[in-house]
Design an enzyme around this catalytic site. Structure first.
Site, PDB file in Angstrom:
ATOM      1  N   ASN A  55       0.817  -1.212   0.000  1.00 43.62           N
ATOM      2  CA  ASN A  55       0.000   0.000   0.000  1.00 43.62           C
ATOM      3  C   ASN A  55       0.849   1.259   0.000  1.00 43.62           C
ATOM      4  O   ASN A  55       0.366   2.335  -0.326  1.00 43.62           O
ATOM      5  CB  ASN A  55      -0.949   0.003   1.204  1.00 43.62           C
ATOM      6  CG  ASN A  55      -2.199  -0.817   0.932  1.00 43.62           C
ATOM      7  OD1 ASN A  55      -3.117  -0.345   0.280  1.00 43.62           O
ATOM      8  ND2 ASN A  55      -2.215  -2.066   1.396  1.00 43.62           N
ATOM      9  N   LYS A 173       3.244 -11.860   7.819  1.00 41.76           N
ATOM     10  CA  LYS A 173       2.027 -11.208   7.360  1.00 41.76           C
ATOM     11  C   LYS A 173       1.538 -11.992   6.151  1.00 41.76           C
ATOM     12  O   LYS A 173       2.249 -12.108   5.152  1.00 41.76           O
ATOM     13  CB  LYS A 173       2.328  -9.765   6.959  1.00 41.76           C
ATOM     14  CG  LYS A 173       1.143  -9.065   6.318  1.00 41.76           C
ATOM     15  CD  LYS A 173       1.519  -7.724   5.704  1.00 41.76           C
ATOM     16  CE  LYS A 173       0.352  -7.205   4.870  1.00 41.76           C
ATOM     17  NZ  LYS A 173       0.735  -6.049   4.038  1.00 41.76           N
ATOM     18  N   SER A 175      -1.111 -12.362   3.197  1.00 40.38           N
ATOM     19  CA  SER A 175      -2.167 -11.737   2.394  1.00 40.38           C
ATOM     20  C   SER A 175      -2.743 -12.703   1.375  1.00 40.38           C
ATOM     21  O   SER A 175      -3.462 -12.287   0.468  1.00 40.38           O
ATOM     22  CB  SER A 175      -1.599 -10.518   1.651  1.00 40.38           C
ATOM     23  OG  SER A 175      -1.126  -9.559   2.565  1.00 40.38           O
ATOM     24  N   GLY A 196      -3.289 -10.363   6.495  1.00 40.70           N
ATOM     25  CA  GLY A 196      -2.961  -9.264   5.598  1.00 40.70           C
ATOM     26  C   GLY A 196      -4.178  -8.642   4.941  1.00 40.70           C
ATOM     27  O   GLY A 196      -4.047  -7.827   4.030  1.00 40.70           O
TER      28      GLY A 196
END
Lengths: 304, 304, 304, 304
Positions: A55, A173, A175, A196
Site C-alpha cells: 500500500n 504477514k 495476504s 494481511g
C-alpha cells in the site's frame, strides 16, 4: 520457545496500518503529509505502522526516498507504536542492506516479501536460505510477507516449518486467500501470524492469528481495532457482523480499486490520500463519486 | 519516418549479448571479471551489449552497484559496440532517474521492462502513458522490453500501435513466445523489433525483426552472428539447421537452468560466469556435469 | 520410418478447416446446414475437415449429437477430403470408445486433446501412457492436439520425443504460441506437425510443419491454401505479406471474438455460421457491425 | 424467502461425502463396490452423498456409466440420505439433459460446475444466464459448484447476487480458497453455502455455511460430522483443534495426492478405494507406504 521470541507476541498483537505514501500531482513525495497522517493515527488504538509495503507503493520509490519516508514516520510516531518497514528486495544481499538502513532509521521490524523476479526458480530451499541469511545478518528481527497476488508465489508450509523456529524471524504477514490456518498449523511456537486483509481477520484471530495489517486501518482504524477486540473476546455474533461490514467496504475500496481506492477513501475521511505514483493510476472523478456513494450507503460517510 | 528514427536501424541491426553480472562466492560484484568478459566479446561480431537485463540479474543489484557495472562495460567496450542498459523500474519517475544515470554513464539506449508489481492495474493506457513519459524525459532513446515469463504482462498490440511512432522509442526487445510477428505487423515504421530468444531468432528475422538479444551470445557469439547472417541472406536451409542447433543448446542451457545455466556455460568456454546471486541458486556439481555432457554431445565442447 | 507413417504425409499436407457446428436459435444442431457448409468447401482446395474440435464446440455436444454431426460430414465430404474427428475425452477408456465411434462413422483420424480436468496431475508419463494406450486400441490413427490456451497444459518436448515414433500416432495439431519449432526439433521422423493457427502457419511451414488447421479456412479457404502454397514454394516475400494479411484478419475474428467471431464471419461470406451454443455467447449487433467494417476495411467484404 | 427455499436448509445441513467411483485394474466400473461403500456409509451420520463430482472422476466417465453409477447409489442409499449428482456440462442444453437423467435416476439435487472449456468467454452474464436456464428447466433443484483449482474460473460475487434468489437454485458448494465468507455476504436469503474442503469447514460454519462436502468423509465420516457438531455448537476450542487435525490429514491425503490419495486412504480403512482411471495415476507402492505411515502417525490407523 525462547524469551526473545515470546517478546514479539506483545509487540505484534493488534492492528497495523500499511501506510500509503503521499505524493503530489507530479509524483513528488510529501513528507509533511506523511507526518500529518501519522499524527492523526497516533491517537488511535492501532498497534503500529507498516511503512514501505504494498500500500506504500514501495517498489515505486528510490532507496533515498524510502529512507526519508521511514525516518519521517519514526520521528512522528508516538513511542507506543511498533514500526515495521518493507526491506525485502530481489536479492539476499540487498535485503540485508535494506534491513540495516531500516534499523538505522529506527524501524523495529523488517518485512521481507518473497523475492519473485525469478519466481520459477524460487524453490523452497532457495527461499528458506534467503530468509535465514537475511535474518541472521539483519540488526532487527524480520517478518515474512506472503502475497501471491503480487508475487505469484504462495509460501509453502515446508518453508514455514523450516524457518519459523529461527529466533530472528518473528512471524509472517499473510495476504494470501485461504492459507492462514495452514500456516498457523505448520508454524513452530513463537512464530506469529498477522492477517494481511480484513477479509479473513476475524476468522484468522479465532484460529490463532494475533493481529492484522489492514489497508482499511488507514482510513477506519477504530473499526478495525473493534474487530480485533471481538476476535480476542471470542464474540462470535458481533465479530461476524463487523467482519461482514468491513468485507463489504473492502470490496468497494481495495477489492475494486487497490491502493488508489484506499487513498481516495483516506481523502474522504480527513487523511491525506492523494494521487498514486505513475504508472499506477488514481481514481477518475466518476470512480471517486461512485466510491463515495458506496461508502455513504454503508454508513461510513455522510451524504450531501 | 523521421531521420532520427531510421538512424536506429543501423545501431540495432545484429546480435546483442545480454551480459551476465559476475559475482564472487559471497555475492560481491567482480568488476574486473566484467571487464574481462567485455574485452573477449569486443573481438566478436556482436553489435553490442545489454547491461542490467534479466540475465544480468538487474533487480538483484543495488543502484550504486548497477551504475558501477554499467560504467565498467562502457569503459571497456570497443567504440563500435552499442550499449543498452536496463533502466526500467516500477515507477515512471524512478525509470526516468535511471535513464539519466545510464546516459551519464555512457549507455546509448535505456531498456524499459513493463512495470509489473501492480500487474493487474497495468492497463494499456497506464503502460502507454508510462513509456511515453519516460521517453520524453530520458536523455537517451529507449527500447521497450516485453517478457511475460517474468512480468506476467504480455504487451498488447494496442500499446505497440500507440507508442511505436514516438521519436524517442526505438523499438522493443520481445522475449514472449509467439508474439513477435504480431508486434511487427502492428508497429509503425521506424520501430525496430529484436528477438529476445534464439528460439525464434531466425523466423523473426524472416518476418521483419532486425536483430536479437540472445543469452547464448554470452558464450557462443559467433554462432549467433552466423544465424543472423543466414536470416539477412534469406538462406532458408542453413538458417533452419542452425536455428535448430541453437534451440537444442538453448533447451539445455537457458530453458532448463536459466541464468545459472548461462553462467555455467560461460565458465566452460573461457568466459567468467561464476555463481548467481542468492536467492537464485547456481548449478550443483551434478547439474554442471550433465550440462557439460550435453554441450559435448552437441559438439560445442571437447569431451575428456 | 515405416511405410505406414510416411503415408500420413500425403494425407496431412495442406489446409484443414476446423468445422464449426451449426445451431439454431434454441441451440439445436442443424445437420442440413452442416451439409451445406461441407458442400461449399468441397469445391475448395482444402485438404480436409476437422469435425468436433474447439471451433466445433465439441465439449458442448452430447455424444449422440457428436456422432450425427460426424456422420453428416462424412456422408457429404467429397472423397478426396481427409476427415479428422475430435475423440479426446478426459479418460483413456472413453477416448478409445470415441475413436471406435469415429471410425465407424467414417473418420480417418482421431484428434486427441490432452486431458486437463486433473491438469496438475497430468505428468509427462501420465500423458505418454494415455496417448499410447489410445493409439494402440484405436481402429484409426490419431493426432495429438496441443492447446494450452484451453487446457492449461503445454505439451512437453519429452512427451513428443516419446510418442512420436509410435506407428499409430501420426502427428500433432499445435495451437500453442511459440512452440511449433521446438516440437519439430524433438519429433521422430514420420511425426507430422500441423499449425493450429494462421498466426504462425507460414513460419511453421518454413521450419518443417506440413499443414495447418486454421479457423479462417471456414470462411476464406482459398487464401489459406495460397499461404500454404507460398510456404511450400519458399516464396518469402509474398508469403510474408499474406501471412500478415491473415494475421490481421485473425486478430479481428478469432483473436477478439473466438468461435462466435468465426461464425459471424462465415455468415458474412455465404456459409452458415449461426449462433454459438449457450453459455458461449454470439456477437451482439454492434460487435457484428464492427467486425463487418473491419473485414470491409481489409478488403474481404464489399461495403455498402 | 419462499417456503420452497427454506426447505433446502434442512436437506443441506450437515456433511456430504463426494463419493469416489470404484474401478478395477482395467478401468471398469465396479457397481457392487459402489453399493458396498454406500451401505457402509449409510450407518454414519452423513447428511448425504454427492455422486459424479470431482472425487468421482465424473468427467472421466461416459454418460451411460454415469447413470448406472447414480442408480446404484440411489438404490442403495438409506432413505434419510440426500443425494446430489454432478450434472454440469460445458453447455446449457446438455446440462439440462443431465439434470433430467439425474432426476429420473432419483437424485435430489443437480450440481452444476461452471462451464470452463471456453473459460475466457465465461463472463458474469454468460454464467448467470447458464445457471438460470438450467435451473428453470431442470426437474430438480440445483446447486452451483465453484472450483477454480479445476476450472480456472472463480465465481464472482456478482453472479451470486444475481442467481441466489432463484427458487430452483438452492446454494453452492464452494471449493475455492478464501472466498466462502464473501459468498455468504453476497448471497440472498435462502441460498445455502457448503464448504468444499475440510480446510475451511469449521470457520465456514462459524461465518454462516450450513454444511460441507468433504473428501475426507469418504474415509472418516464420523470425524467430519463431529467437526460439524462443533461448528453448530460454536465450540471454539474443540472445533479449532479438530479443524487442525483434519487439515493435517487433508494435507497428507488430498493436498498431496488428490483423488488417488483419497482412494488409497479408503482402502486403508475398509472401504473400496481402488485405482483411479487412466490417465489419472494411482499411488505407487512407496507413496502408499508413506501415506499409511502419515496416517498412523496422526492416530488414524494402527501401525504394525
Amino acid at each position: 520457545m525462547t524469551r526473545e521470541k515470546s517478546a514479539h507476541r506483545e509487540k505484534l498483537s493488534g492492528v497495523f496500518a500499511p501506510m500509503t505514501t503521499p505524493f503530489d500531482d507530479q509524483g513528488k513525495i510529501l513528507l509533511d503529509k506523511m507526518a500529518l497522517n501519522v499524527q492523526k493515527l497516533n491517537g488511535s488504538r492501532l498497534r503500529g505502522y507498516l511503512v514501505l509495503g504494498t500500500n506504500g507503493e514501495f517498489r515505486s520509490l528510490s532507496t533515498p526516498e524510502s529512507i526519508d519516508l521511514l525516518r519521517t514516520v519514526v520521528k512522528t510516531a508516538s513511542p507506543d507504536k511498533v514500526i515495521m518497514a518493507g526491506t525485502g528486495s530481489e536479492s539476499t544481499s540487498v535485503s540485508i542492506e535494506l534491513c540495516h538502513q531500516a534499523a538505522e532509521a529506527g524501524a523495529h521490524y523488517g518485512s521481507l516479501i518473497t523475492p519473485f523476479f525469478f519466481a520459477k526458480k524460487m524453490s523452497d530451499s532457495a527461499l528458506i536460505n534467503h530468509f535465514i541469511q537475511v535474518a541472521e545478518r539483519s540488526p532487527i528481527p524480520v517478518l515474512l510477507y506472503n502475497n501471491p497476488g503480487v508475487t505469484g508465489i504462495t509460501m509453502s508450509t515446508t518453508v514455514i516449518k523450516e524457518v519459523s523456529s529461527h529466533p530472528k524471524i518473528a512471524g509472517m504477514k499473510d495476504s494470501s486467500p485461504g492459507n492462514l490456518s495452514a500456516y498457523i498449523l505448520n508454524a513452530q511456537p513463537g512464530f506469529y501470524l498477522l492477517a494481511g486483509s480484513a477479509n479473513f481477520f476475524f476468522t484468522g484471530l479465532l484460529m490463532g492469528a494475533i493481529g492484522g495489517v489492514l489497508s482499511l486501518a488507514n482510513a477506519f482504524p477504530e473499526r478495525c481495532c473493534r474487530l480485533y477486540d471481538f476476535g480476542v473476546a471470542r464474540n462470535l455474533e458481533e465479530g461476524r457482523e463487523l467482519q461482514f461490514h468491513l468485507m463489504k467496504i473492502n470490496q468497494m475500496v481495495s477489492g475494486k480499486y487497490g491502493v488508489a481506492g484506499v487513498k481516495a477513501t483516506m481523502d474522504f475521511v480527513g487523511f491525506y490520500g492523494g494521487p498514486t505514483r505513475s504508472p499506477l493510476t488514481s481514481l477518475t472523478v466518476d470512480e471517486k463519486k461512485k466510491l463515495r456513494e458506496g461508502l455513504v450507503g454503508a454508513g461510513l460517510l455522510k451524504g450531501q
